[in-house]
Design a protein around this motif. Structure first.
Motif, PDB file in Angstrom:
ATOM      1  N   LEU A   1      -8.252   7.318   9.955  1.00  0.00           N
ATOM      2  CA  LEU A   1      -9.272   6.664  10.838  1.00  0.00           C
ATOM      3  C   LEU A   1      -8.413   6.004  12.162  1.00  0.00           C
ATOM      4  N   LYS A   2      -7.156   6.139  12.283  1.00  0.00           N
ATOM      5  CA  LYS A   2      -6.275   5.776  13.263  1.00  0.00           C
ATOM      6  C   LYS A   2      -6.294   4.299  13.498  1.00  0.00           C
ATOM      7  N   LEU A   3      -6.349   3.781  11.909  1.00  0.00           N
ATOM      8  CA  LEU A   3      -6.168   2.225  11.847  1.00  0.00           C
ATOM      9  C   LEU A   3      -4.865   1.607  11.545  1.00  0.00           C
ATOM     10  N   ASN A   4      -3.837   2.597  11.423  1.00  0.00           N
ATOM     11  CA  ASN A   4      -2.507   2.296  11.288  1.00  0.00           C
ATOM     12  C   ASN A   4      -1.510   1.545  12.366  1.00  0.00           C
ATOM     13  N   PHE A   5      -2.271   0.401  12.848  1.00  0.00           N
ATOM     14  CA  PHE A   5      -1.732  -0.150  14.078  1.00  0.00           C
ATOM     15  C   PHE A   5      -0.273  -0.829  14.017  1.00  0.00           C
ATOM     16  N   TRP A   6      -0.231  -1.055  12.808  1.00  0.00           N
ATOM     17  CA  TRP A   6       1.236  -1.747  12.386  1.00  0.00           C
ATOM     18  C   TRP A   6       2.351  -0.967  11.657  1.00  0.00           C
ATOM     19  N   GLU A   7       2.196   0.485  11.573  1.00  0.00           N
ATOM     20  CA  GLU A   7       2.939   1.100  10.943  1.00  0.00           C
ATOM     21  C   GLU A   7       4.464   1.292  11.572  1.00  0.00           C
ATOM     22  N   ASN A   8       4.670   1.121  12.690  1.00  0.00           N
ATOM     23  CA  ASN A   8       5.864   1.006  13.437  1.00  0.00           C
ATOM     24  C   ASN A   8       6.589  -0.028  13.347  1.00  0.00           C
ATOM     25  N   ARG A   9       6.002  -1.102  13.036  1.00  0.00           N
ATOM     26  CA  ARG A   9       6.494  -2.596  12.955  1.00  0.00           C
ATOM     27  C   ARG A   9       6.493  -2.929  11.585  1.00  0.00           C
ATOM     28  N   ALA A  10       6.090  -2.557  10.714  1.00  0.00           N
ATOM     29  CA  ALA A  10       6.232  -3.048   8.957  1.00  0.00           C
ATOM     30  C   ALA A  10       7.410  -2.230   8.416  1.00  0.00           C
ATOM     31  N   PRO A  11       8.020  -3.012   7.540  1.00  0.00           N
ATOM     32  CA  PRO A  11       9.181  -2.565   6.776  1.00  0.00           C
ATOM     33  C   PRO A  11       8.469  -1.022   6.065  1.00  0.00           C
ATOM     34  N   ARG A  12       9.547  -0.228   5.948  1.00  0.00           N
ATOM     35  CA  ARG A  12       9.226   0.975   5.099  1.00  0.00           C
ATOM     36  C   ARG A  12       9.558   0.945   3.730  1.00  0.00           C
ATOM     37  N   ILE A  13       8.746   0.820   2.806  1.00  0.00           N
ATOM     38  CA  ILE A  13       9.288   0.554   1.311  1.00  0.00           C
ATOM     39  C   ILE A  13       9.628   1.901   0.952  1.00  0.00           C
TER      40      ILE A  13
ATOM     41  N   MET B   1       0.974  -1.156   0.075  1.00  0.00           N
ATOM     42  CA  MET B   1       0.143  -0.033   0.048  1.00  0.00           C
ATOM     43  C   MET B   1       0.891   1.335   0.292  1.00  0.00           C
ATOM     44  N   PHE B   2       0.548   2.129  -0.794  1.00  0.00           N
ATOM     45  CA  PHE B   2       1.349   3.223  -1.110  1.00  0.00           C
ATOM     46  C   PHE B   2       0.773   4.410  -0.281  1.00  0.00           C
ATOM     47  N   ALA B   3       1.565   5.759  -0.268  1.00  0.00           N
ATOM     48  CA  ALA B   3       1.212   6.903   0.744  1.00  0.00           C
ATOM     49  C   ALA B   3      -0.234   7.139   0.851  1.00  0.00           C
TER      50      ALA B   3
ATOM     51  N   SER C   1      12.913   6.578  -6.153  1.00  0.00           N
ATOM     52  CA  SER C   1      12.445   7.033  -4.668  1.00  0.00           C
ATOM     53  C   SER C   1      11.229   7.398  -4.613  1.00  0.00           C
ATOM     54  N   LEU C   2      10.375   6.713  -3.464  1.00  0.00           N
ATOM     55  CA  LEU C   2       8.934   7.238  -3.205  1.00  0.00           C
ATOM     56  C   LEU C   2       9.065   8.577  -2.472  1.00  0.00           C
ATOM     57  N   ASP C   3       7.966   9.410  -2.841  1.00  0.00           N
ATOM     58  CA  ASP C   3       7.876  10.722  -1.943  1.00  0.00           C
ATOM     59  C   ASP C   3       7.478  10.545  -0.625  1.00  0.00           C
ATOM     60  N   GLY C   4       6.612   9.502  -0.377  1.00  0.00           N
ATOM     61  CA  GLY C   4       5.975   8.955   0.854  1.00  0.00           C
ATOM     62  C   GLY C   4       6.248   7.375   0.690  1.00  0.00           C
ATOM     63  N   TYR C   5       6.714   6.899   1.937  1.00  0.00           N
ATOM     64  CA  TYR C   5       7.058   5.313   1.841  1.00  0.00           C
ATOM     65  C   TYR C   5       5.479   4.543   1.740  1.00  0.00           C
ATOM     66  N   ALA C   6       5.832   3.445   1.277  1.00  0.00           N
ATOM     67  CA  ALA C   6       4.798   2.263   1.188  1.00  0.00           C
ATOM     68  C   ALA C   6       5.043   1.437   2.183  1.00  0.00           C
ATOM     69  N   GLN C   7       4.089   0.280   2.443  1.00  0.00           N
ATOM     70  CA  GLN C   7       4.148  -0.673   3.664  1.00  0.00           C
ATOM     71  C   GLN C   7       3.214  -1.875   3.047  1.00  0.00           C
ATOM     72  N   SER C   8       3.914  -2.959   3.517  1.00  0.00           N
ATOM     73  CA  SER C   8       2.789  -3.987   3.381  1.00  0.00           C
ATOM     74  C   SER C   8       2.551  -4.907   4.548  1.00  0.00           C
ATOM     75  N   VAL C   9       1.261  -4.935   5.075  1.00  0.00           N
ATOM     76  CA  VAL C   9       1.156  -5.921   6.278  1.00  0.00           C
ATOM     77  C   VAL C   9       0.135  -6.905   5.518  1.00  0.00           C
ATOM     78  N   ASP C  10       0.577  -8.294   6.029  1.00  0.00           N
ATOM     79  CA  ASP C  10      -0.241  -9.391   5.719  1.00  0.00           C
ATOM     80  C   ASP C  10      -1.518  -9.328   6.141  1.00  0.00           C
ATOM     81  N   GLN C  11      -2.261  -9.490   5.262  1.00  0.00           N
ATOM     82  CA  GLN C  11      -3.918  -9.323   5.508  1.00  0.00           C
ATOM     83  C   GLN C  11      -4.373 -10.157   6.601  1.00  0.00           C
TER      84      GLN C  11
END
Length: 433
Positions: A60-72, A49-51, A98-108
């Motif tokens: 919605l304050k649903l980014n519970f894993w943002e500090n744990r998932a790798p920053r792409i 998922m991109f920026a 280079s991405l202007d804002g990092y992406a992340q992948s969290v296993d669904q």
């Protein structure tokens, strides 16, 4: 308090349910699996998922894993070509933007199970039941709006194919996913994690992407093979171990630079593989129930793109955000079919550029696109712009589809970098080995 039913607990269904719940709506969510069954089940997607999509979760304050998932933080592209010695492949193009804002992948499995738990903890009604059309026909009388976010099976059949927006009538790729631990680093651009797109002309694509899974940080090895081609070899795979063996055999043959860092990988768990294929399809957004009632399709129920450009979870998040805004703006007015159609068309303005680009990438690339991809290997602004197009596909309209626009862009970018003479256009080559 308006009563709303959402069927389907994926990215779009859960994000929308939690968003409506936060706005004070009375929301019921139906899922065919419990949170624990989801958490312990088979992997469901690749979901980088991109920026912009991540921002919708943050809102919605649903980014519970943002500090744990790798920053792409970057996106790399390699193009494979036959090596000088028979039987091998090497890189004819290799670059990273280079991405202007990092992406992340969290296993669904992690995200959807976590969101289901939160929805229930916040007082939402979570019904575990595989819904059929007859169920919705009965339940629709109790709700002011029914949204269908389950994109497969009987429910999806309520939404007819939009032929004008669906150029393909058959699957264009066979899909094979493996989540692994033990992948070594890329020597190129070691300063940041990147999603890697390896293009094998005439055969398919390999995507390599960092992710957060149930057992921590991992990587996804994702093959997309042209049906009937040399990468379409997973139909008769009997177990996850055999799936990984075939994945690595393809890496060794077609992308040896990726295989070199994959010799010690192992699957993250017994459910870490996925095989499938489906036809990219846009469907009409309003479904009719036997009693005459109407339901509104959400996410990949209405726009199902091939994952070759990584737009699936991104569009699901964008759809949920768009629908949430439309529902809140409706106030107390009825959710009639005219509103449903207008709500989808508003989302389609976002989905159309992503769909156009994805469908274009499933076809053999025209010369000007090859030229553009090759130019990115020498012109960093071109590489960066292509990379950021994954977040905002609408930008491709300005330089990607039309040969004159593409050639002019490459020329201007080259002149700005002092790389090209006026009027010169790069040939899109350059051996990275």
């Amino acid at each position: 308090m308006r009563r709303i039913l959402i069927v389907g607990a994926g990215q779009s269904g859960l994000q929308l349910a939690l968003g409506l719940q936060s706005k004070g709506y009375d929301v019921t969510l139906m899922s065919h699996r419990t949170a624990d069954e989801t958490r312990s089940g088979r992997v469901m997607s690749t979901q980088v998922m991109f920026a912009t999509a991540l921002d919708h979760e943050r809102d919605l304050k649903l980014n519970f894993w943002e500090n744990r998932a790798p920053r792409i933080e970057g996106l790399g592209v390699s193009v494979a070509g036959p090596a000088r010695e028979p039987g091998g492949y090497h890189r004819t193009v290799d670059w990273a933007g280079s991405l202007d804002g990092y992406a992340q992948s969290v296993d669904q499995r992690v995200k959807m199970a976590g969101w289901m738990d939160v929805f229930a903890e916040r007082g939402g009604r979570l019904v575990i039941h595989g819904a059929a059309v007859s169920d919705l026909d009965f339940l629709s009388r109790r709700y002011e709006l029914v949204l269908v976010a389950a994109g497969k099976g009987e429910l999806a059949s309520m939404f007819g194919r939009d032929a004008a927006r669906s150029p393909y009538a058959a699957p264009q790729r066979s899909l094979a996913v493996a989540y692994v631990h033990g992948l070594g680093p890329r020597h190129e651009h070691p300063e940041y994690d990147a999603m890697r797109c390896n293009l094998v002309p005439g055969a398919g694509e390999l995507f390599v992407m960092p992710t957060l899974t149930t057992s921590g940080h991992a990587d996804i090895l994702f093959w997309e093979g042209i049906p009937g081609g040399p990468i379409d070899v997973f139909q008769d795979v009997r177990d996850p171990g055999e799936h990984l063996v075939r994945t690595l055999e393809l890496l060794e043959r077609f992308t040896p630079w990726e295989y070199a860092r994959a010799t010690k990988v192992e699957l993250t768990d017994a459910n870490a593989t996925l095989v499938g294929r489906y036809t990219p399809t846009v469907r009409h957004p309003v479904g009719r129930l036997p009693s005459g009632g109407a339901v509104l399709g959400v996410g990949d129920v209405v726009v199902a793109n091939d994952p070759v450009t990584g737009q699936g979870a991104n569009l699901a998040a964008k759809c949920a955000a768009s629908y949430l805004e439309a529902i809140v703006a409706r106030g107390g007015a009825p959710f009639d079919t005219a509103w449903m159609q207008a709500t989808f068309e508003r989302f389609w303005a976002t989905a159309r550029p992503a769909t156009k680009w994805t469908n274009a990438m499933l076809a053999p690339p025209p010369p000007h696109v090859l030229n553009l991809v090759g130019a990115a290997g020498r012109l960093q602004p071109v590489a960066d712009r292509i990379a950021n197009g994954f977040d905002d596909p609408a930008d491709f309209e300005h330089f990607f589809f039309d040969s004159a626009k593409a050639d002019a862009y490459v020329r201007d970018a080259g002149e700005a970098e002092g790389d090209l003479e006026e009027g010169e256009v790069t040939e899109g080559t350059g051996d990275a080995d």
